[in-house]
Every structure is written in C-alpha cells, then in structure tokens.
Write an enzyme that holds these catalytic residues in place. Structure first.
Site, PDB file in Angstrom:
ATOM      1  N   CYS A  71      -2.723 113.953  26.497  1.00  0.00           N
ATOM      2  CA  CYS A  71      -1.575 114.725  26.795  1.00  0.00           C
ATOM      3  C   CYS A  71      -2.021 116.260  27.162  1.00  0.00           C
ATOM      4  O   CYS A  71      -2.757 116.904  26.425  1.00  0.00           O
ATOM      5  CB  CYS A  71      -0.772 114.940  25.642  1.00  0.00           C
ATOM      6  SG  CYS A  71       0.532 116.051  25.516  1.00  0.00           S
ATOM      7  N   CYS A  77       1.185 122.158  21.588  1.00  0.00           N
ATOM      8  CA  CYS A  77       2.364 121.450  21.040  1.00  0.00           C
ATOM      9  C   CYS A  77       2.087 121.269  19.448  1.00  0.00           C
ATOM     10  O   CYS A  77       1.117 121.027  19.070  1.00  0.00           O
ATOM     11  CB  CYS A  77       2.798 120.090  21.715  1.00  0.00           C
ATOM     12  SG  CYS A  77       4.004 119.201  21.039  1.00  0.00           S
ATOM     13  N   CYS A  80       1.284 116.530  17.897  1.00  0.00           N
ATOM     14  CA  CYS A  80       0.089 115.788  17.852  1.00  0.00           C
ATOM     15  C   CYS A  80      -0.930 117.045  17.094  1.00  0.00           C
ATOM     16  O   CYS A  80      -1.312 117.826  17.789  1.00  0.00           O
ATOM     17  CB  CYS A  80      -0.235 115.319  18.857  1.00  0.00           C
ATOM     18  SG  CYS A  80       0.659 113.901  19.329  1.00  0.00           S
ATOM     19  N   CYS A 159       6.592 113.549  26.569  1.00  0.00           N
ATOM     20  CA  CYS A 159       5.699 113.344  25.392  1.00  0.00           C
ATOM     21  C   CYS A 159       5.210 111.994  25.560  1.00  0.00           C
ATOM     22  O   CYS A 159       5.830 111.051  25.496  1.00  0.00           O
ATOM     23  CB  CYS A 159       6.571 113.654  24.335  1.00  0.00           C
ATOM     24  SG  CYS A 159       5.660 113.295  22.874  1.00  0.00           S
ATOM     25  N   GLN A 289      13.186 104.460  10.763  1.00  0.00           N
ATOM     26  CA  GLN A 289      11.814 104.927  10.882  1.00  0.00           C
ATOM     27  C   GLN A 289      11.474 104.972  12.633  1.00  0.00           C
ATOM     28  O   GLN A 289      12.131 104.365  13.189  1.00  0.00           O
ATOM     29  CB  GLN A 289      10.850 103.507  10.453  1.00  0.00           C
ATOM     30  CG  GLN A 289      10.918 103.281   8.946  1.00  0.00           C
ATOM     31  CD  GLN A 289      10.227 104.488   8.011  1.00  0.00           C
ATOM     32  OE1 GLN A 289       9.501 105.135   8.645  1.00  0.00           O
ATOM     33  NE2 GLN A 289      10.343 104.232   7.001  1.00  0.00           N
ATOM     34  N   TYR A 318      16.482 105.310  -1.895  1.00  0.00           N
ATOM     35  CA  TYR A 318      16.396 106.000  -0.621  1.00  0.00           C
ATOM     36  C   TYR A 318      16.408 104.982   0.540  1.00  0.00           C
ATOM     37  O   TYR A 318      15.428 105.009   1.217  1.00  0.00           O
ATOM     38  CB  TYR A 318      15.087 106.655  -0.705  1.00  0.00           C
ATOM     39  CG  TYR A 318      14.902 107.547  -2.023  1.00  0.00           C
ATOM     40  CD1 TYR A 318      15.286 108.829  -2.045  1.00  0.00           C
ATOM     41  CD2 TYR A 318      13.999 107.008  -3.204  1.00  0.00           C
ATOM     42  CE1 TYR A 318      14.834 109.723  -3.170  1.00  0.00           C
ATOM     43  CE2 TYR A 318      13.846 107.763  -4.334  1.00  0.00           C
ATOM     44  CZ  TYR A 318      14.378 108.922  -4.455  1.00  0.00           C
ATOM     45  OH  TYR A 318      14.075 109.821  -5.438  1.00  0.00           O
ATOM     46  N   GLU A 339      21.454 105.750  -1.440  1.00  0.00           N
ATOM     47  CA  GLU A 339      21.222 106.572  -0.452  1.00  0.00           C
ATOM     48  C   GLU A 339      22.076 107.671  -0.169  1.00  0.00           C
ATOM     49  O   GLU A 339      23.305 107.425  -0.679  1.00  0.00           O
ATOM     50  CB  GLU A 339      21.139 105.713   0.922  1.00  0.00           C
ATOM     51  CG  GLU A 339      21.362 106.500   2.257  1.00  0.00           C
ATOM     52  CD  GLU A 339      20.177 107.445   2.454  1.00  0.00           C
ATOM     53  OE1 GLU A 339      18.927 106.973   2.363  1.00  0.00           O
ATOM     54  OE2 GLU A 339      20.454 108.702   2.817  1.00  0.00           O
ATOM     55  N   ASP A 388      11.283 104.761  -1.643  1.00  0.00           N
ATOM     56  CA  ASP A 388      11.006 105.373  -0.334  1.00  0.00           C
ATOM     57  C   ASP A 388      11.479 106.518  -0.050  1.00  0.00           C
ATOM     58  O   ASP A 388      12.459 106.864   0.713  1.00  0.00           O
ATOM     59  CB  ASP A 388      11.594 104.345   0.957  1.00  0.00           C
ATOM     60  CG  ASP A 388      10.777 104.694   2.380  1.00  0.00           C
ATOM     61  OD1 ASP A 388       9.896 105.570   2.471  1.00  0.00           O
ATOM     62  OD2 ASP A 388      11.134 103.788   3.197  1.00  0.00           O
ATOM     63  N   CYS A 415       5.669 108.686   2.458  1.00  0.00           N
ATOM     64  CA  CYS A 415       5.089 109.463   3.523  1.00  0.00           C
ATOM     65  C   CYS A 415       4.395 110.691   3.148  1.00  0.00           C
ATOM     66  O   CYS A 415       4.036 111.347   3.999  1.00  0.00           O
ATOM     67  CB  CYS A 415       6.412 109.935   4.642  1.00  0.00           C
ATOM     68  SG  CYS A 415       7.496 110.685   3.864  1.00  0.00           S
TER      69      CYS A 415
HETATM   70  N1  SAH Z   1      14.030 103.283   3.094  1.00  0.00           N
HETATM   71  C1  SAH Z   1      14.530 103.968   4.526  1.00  0.00           C
HETATM   72  C2  SAH Z   1      14.714 105.312   4.626  1.00  0.00           C
HETATM   73  C3  SAH Z   1      13.580 106.210   3.921  1.00  0.00           C
HETATM   74  S1  SAH Z   1      13.538 108.072   4.365  1.00  0.00           S
HETATM   75  C4  SAH Z   1      13.775 103.124   5.778  1.00  0.00           C
HETATM   76  O1  SAH Z   1      12.720 102.717   5.548  1.00  0.00           O
HETATM   77  O2  SAH Z   1      14.501 103.362   6.762  1.00  0.00           O
HETATM   78  C5  SAH Z   1      14.245 108.494   2.832  1.00  0.00           C
HETATM   79  C6  SAH Z   1      15.790 108.484   2.735  1.00  0.00           C
HETATM   80  O3  SAH Z   1      16.271 108.950   1.723  1.00  0.00           O
HETATM   81  C7  SAH Z   1      16.365 109.204   3.813  1.00  0.00           C
HETATM   82  O4  SAH Z   1      17.548 108.169   4.451  1.00  0.00           O
HETATM   83  C8  SAH Z   1      17.281 110.233   3.251  1.00  0.00           C
HETATM   84  O5  SAH Z   1      18.478 110.322   3.642  1.00  0.00           O
HETATM   85  C9  SAH Z   1      17.398 109.756   1.656  1.00  0.00           C
HETATM   86  N2  SAH Z   1      17.448 110.496   0.760  1.00  0.00           N
HETATM   87  C10 SAH Z   1      16.989 111.840   0.740  1.00  0.00           C
HETATM   88  N3  SAH Z   1      17.080 112.467  -0.572  1.00  0.00           N
HETATM   89  C11 SAH Z   1      17.698 111.387  -1.362  1.00  0.00           C
HETATM   90  C12 SAH Z   1      18.046 111.251  -2.958  1.00  0.00           C
HETATM   91  N4  SAH Z   1      17.843 112.596  -3.737  1.00  0.00           N
HETATM   92  N5  SAH Z   1      18.648 110.337  -3.084  1.00  0.00           N
HETATM   93  C13 SAH Z   1      18.811 109.253  -2.309  1.00  0.00           C
HETATM   94  N6  SAH Z   1      18.627 109.397  -0.892  1.00  0.00           N
HETATM   95  C14 SAH Z   1      17.822 110.400  -0.405  1.00  0.00           C
END
Ligand code: SAH
Length: 461
Positions: A71, A77, A80, A159, A289, A318, A339, A388, A415
């Site tokens: 790139c 940027c 990356c 990009c 994702q 989450y 969520e 997550d 992450c």
């Molecule tokens: N497991 C899903 C999302 C993961 S990202 C996937 O793989 O697609 C993390 C997620 O947590 C997001 O959707 C965000 O909106 C949510 N989130 C953030 N803080 C939170 C909280 N305190 N309680 C519940 N969800 C939350």
C-alpha cells in the site's frame, strides 16, 4: 539522552500501537515505521524519565522480515501498523504477544498455546470501512483515512484491506457533494454536513462476486437530510449488489463516528452475510466481525472449545447480533445471549428466526447487570459461558457472577490479550484452570490479535 540526540538501535518488539521498540543507554525508545529486527539510526523527538519517542532517520541493516508495503500510504495511514513486516513474521509476533501477556500479566508460566490461525492472503479481508470526508490543502474534496494518531485525512480510497468497490462508492459520493455544493463536516468548527461514509459488504463482494453479494452504504451527516439524495441513490444503485442506502444522523461535537438515528434512503436497512451454515442480518449500528473468512475459523474454535453435546445450557455474553450464540445453538440445548446495543439484539432475534433456530433467547442490557440479576433473582444455571467483550475486558461483577454460577467450561474470546490475561488470572484464583489458548488472525497487517481461550472448572478445589 535528550531531544535531538541521534542514536543507533536494534528494534526488538512492537508496542501495542505498533511502534518499534528499541533500547539505548538503558532507556526505551519507541520508533514509528520500524520493524522488529531493523537496526536503525533514529533521532530523539521527546524524552521522558525512562522512555522516549524517536523518528526514523535511516535503516542501517533492514530486518530479514522487512518487506516493501504493497500500500502506498502504509506509513502515513493509521490503519496498518505492521504492513512492512513479512506476513509469516507478523503471525509469529502476534503469537508471541499473546504468550508474553499471559506470562507477564496472567502469571501463566507455560500457557497451553495452539498455533495461531493465520490467513492465506492478508489483504482484501475487511467487510467494513468508515471513510472520513474532508478537504485537502487545496480545497479538493477527499475521502480516506486518518493519519496515525491524528485527525488529518489522507486522500486514499482504495484501502488494500477492504473491498475494491469502496472506491467506486466514494467517487460517487464525492461527485454528488461536488455537484450540489455539499460541504464536508469540519471537526474544528462543527460546521459542514457530511462526516463519514460507512460501507459494509457481504463476503461475496469481498470475493468480488458483487452481483450475488450485498452492499450497504451509510452516509453519516451533521444534519437531518442530504440535498438531492434521490440522485445519489440513483447513482449508487447502478452498482451490482447495492442493497441498503441509509443516512446516519450525528450532530454531536464528538469523534464517535456514528450517531444513534438511521434514516432509510433506499432498499432495506440491513444487509445479510453467511458464515458457516448461518445467515446473518446486519444493521448499520450493530457490531459484526470485520474479517468474515477468519470469523468462521474463530467461531469454529469457540464451538470446539465449548465441547457441546446437545444437552448444555450456554450463556453468550457480549453477543452482538447473536453470531456466536447461533453457532453454539446448533449443538447446545439452549443458548442465552446478552448484548448492550438494542439494534444488535433486534438483529439477533431476527437471525434466530431467519435460520429457524428456536433454542436461542436474547436479552438487551449490560452483561454486568443482566448476569448478576438473572443469577440472584432466577438462580440461573450454565454448563458453558462464552464471553467476547470489547477491549477493556469483562467487568469484575461479570467475572464474580461467573465464579458463582460455576459453569463447567468458560470460553473467552478476546481482542486484547492484556485484559484477557488479567481476567484469566482472576478466574484461576476462583477455581478455574487454563486449558487451551488459540490466537486467531482477524486483523492482518495491524498489530491486533484475537484469541480464543478454554478454561475449565477445577473440581478438586
Ligand atoms: N460476539 C459478537 C460481538 C463481539 S464484540 C461477535 O462475535 O460478533 C463485543 C460486543 O459487546 C459488541 O456488540 C458491544 O456492543 C457489546 N458490549 C459492549 N459492552 C457491553 C456490556 N457492558 N454488556 C454487554 N454487551 C456489551
């Protein structure tokens, strides 16, 4: 060592932001645009007590892992950070980063690591891009990306991480703005209309099968309508796969990209994408994702670690639009998802229906409130809990409640391996054992790494 000193050093590691790290005279220096293994001459820009920042003057001996970035704006940027490093070496670095954090922060001397799940081709993988709209020094309308750690827009529309069609879409939007004298938003004054263009595409579009894919364009504006939007719609609709054109209203003086309100201009408010056997509906405000090719592998690993037989009660905290929940529901007795974003839960419920999945139920709310409440009021049970969370990891109360519920297994998808290590350490003091760790590439050419972890209950305690 002081400002303007010129020193020679060897780059040994990357910081969390992807800056090269080297040492000289017992001090740590952070140097942008360097790669692990480079020997470089650098100029000190800013010095604190034990560390400082330096600018790369020249590379004396390039790292064996240094490659020319494909790139042209890779250096300026902010997207990356490690594109100048051979992909194989990027993967080794990420594996090592997870291992280091588990050792240093988590206190796990020999973490049970599986090899990182890498990508075959580390480009054209992102299904989502958010382009800020601005003017350059000469007043020309531009779309692109923020330069690292600034809000200066770099004029670059293709990009290499994203879909090729992004460029066509941005051309159309910029032409429309030019033609109807629509102003880009100016962060400094809070004036102007168009802030960002957010584009999301389905997996087919990333594979350049536009006709069978779906494209979402969402124009983020500092106002309530876009002049001559009908004409913009007309031009965008000529792109094969165009499915959803919306406005997002964001009138706040903030650097948060999206506001809360969506206005439909054309088509439907969402696009659909398939991962594995499951079809997902995705709204503009929902998390999804960004790397669909790898997401299937990530969820596959989470499912493997969950070890389901069909009898289990599973909680997915989450859960976003219910992606992991629905993957798990294929093999569990029942799955409960939690969520915080209401639109995402709306998508999650629709996604269950869309896939004829009847054993998944979703709750809107904060994991740290919903889980303790369900436990205290209803004494809920779980055989497996999947979490997550965003980068900051799980709230203490979520971890505490998990320890009270005592599921047989906890699957942690993360992450940020630093907060992951912190949370795993806590779960271990509460009677869990770290069984497996699998780093997974989701963000090739950046220094971020995703990790899936299996913890199991230590029944002898
Ligand atoms: N497991 C899903 C999302 C993961 S990202 C996937 O793989 O697609 C993390 C997620 O947590 C997001 O959707 C965000 O909106 C949510 N989130 C953030 N803080 C939170 C909280 N305190 N309680 C519940 N969800 C939350």
């Amino acid at each position: 060592m002081k400002k303007d000193d010129i020193v020679t050093l060897k780059i040994e590691d990357f910081s969390t932001e992807g800056l090269g790290i080297g040492h000289s005279e017992g001090l740590t220096l952070f140097v942008k645009d360097t790669v692990i293994g480079d020997v470089a001459e650098v100029k000190v820009m800013k010095m604190k007590k034990t560390y400082g920042y330096a600018r790369l003057l020249r590379i004396l001996t390039p790292s064996p892992d240094r490659v020319e970035a494909p790139c042209p704006v890779a250096r300026s940027c902010g997207g990356c950070q490690i594109q100048e490093m051979r992909y194989e070496a990027q993967l080794r670095f990420k594996e090592q980063k997870v291992r280091n954090n588990l050792q240093r922060i988590g206190g796990f001397t020999d973490p049970p690591m599986e090899p990182i799940i890498g990508m075959d081709n580390p480009f054209r993988y992102r299904n989502k891009a958010q382009f800020p709209i601005s003017r350059d020094k000469n007043g020309k309308l531009i779309a692109g990306f923020y330069a690292g750690r600034t809000h200066t827009v770099i004029d670059y529309q293709d990009c290499l991480l994203g879909a090729k069609v992004n460029q066509t879409i941005l051309d159309i939007v910029l032409n429309h703005m030019e033609k109807y004298h629509i102003q880009p938003y100016d962060e400094a004054t809070g004036r102007g209309l168009v802030r960002h263009v957010m584009i999301r595409v389905s997996s087919e579009v990333l594979r350049e099968e536009n006709a069978s894919g779906q494209i979402m364009v969402c124009v983020v504006i500092n106002g309530s309508s876009l002049p001559e939007s009908g004409r913009l719609v007309q031009a965008l609709c000529a792109i094969p796969g165009m499915t959803s054109i919306t406005l997002n209203i964001n009138r706040e003086r903030t650097n948060v990209i999206m506001g809360r309100q969506i206005k439909l201009l054309w088509g439907q408010e969402f696009i659909e994408d398939t991962i594995g056997k499951i079809r997902f509906r995705i709204s503009p405000l929902s998390f999804y994702q960004v790397n669909p090719r790898q997401t299937e592998k990530l969820y596959g690993k989470a499912l493997e670690y969950a070890g389901l037989t069909g009898q289990e009660t599973v909680w997915d905290l989450y859960c976003g639009i219910g992606t992991i929940s629905l993957f798990l529901a294929q093999k569990a007795r029942v799955v409960y998802g939690v969520e915080i974003v209401p639109d995402a839960i709306c998508d999650a419920r629709q996604n269950a229906q869309l896939n004829h999945i009847t054993n998944a139920e979703f709750f809107v709310g904060k994991a740290e409130e919903v889980l303790p409440e369900k436990y205290e009021k209803e004494g809920i049970h779980a055989d497996v809990i999947v979490v997550d969370p965003p980068r900051k990891g799980c709230e203490q109360s979520v971890l505490d409640t998990m320890l009270k519920i005592r599921p047989e297994r906890i699957v942690y998808v993360s992450c940020d391996s630093a907060t992951l290590a912190r949370d795993l350490k806590y779960l271990c003091t509460g009677g869990y054992e770290l069984k497996k760790v699998c780093p997974t590439e989701m963000f090739a050419n950046s220094c971020h790494v995703e990790t899936v972890v299996l913890m199991s209950r230590n029944d002898t305690q």
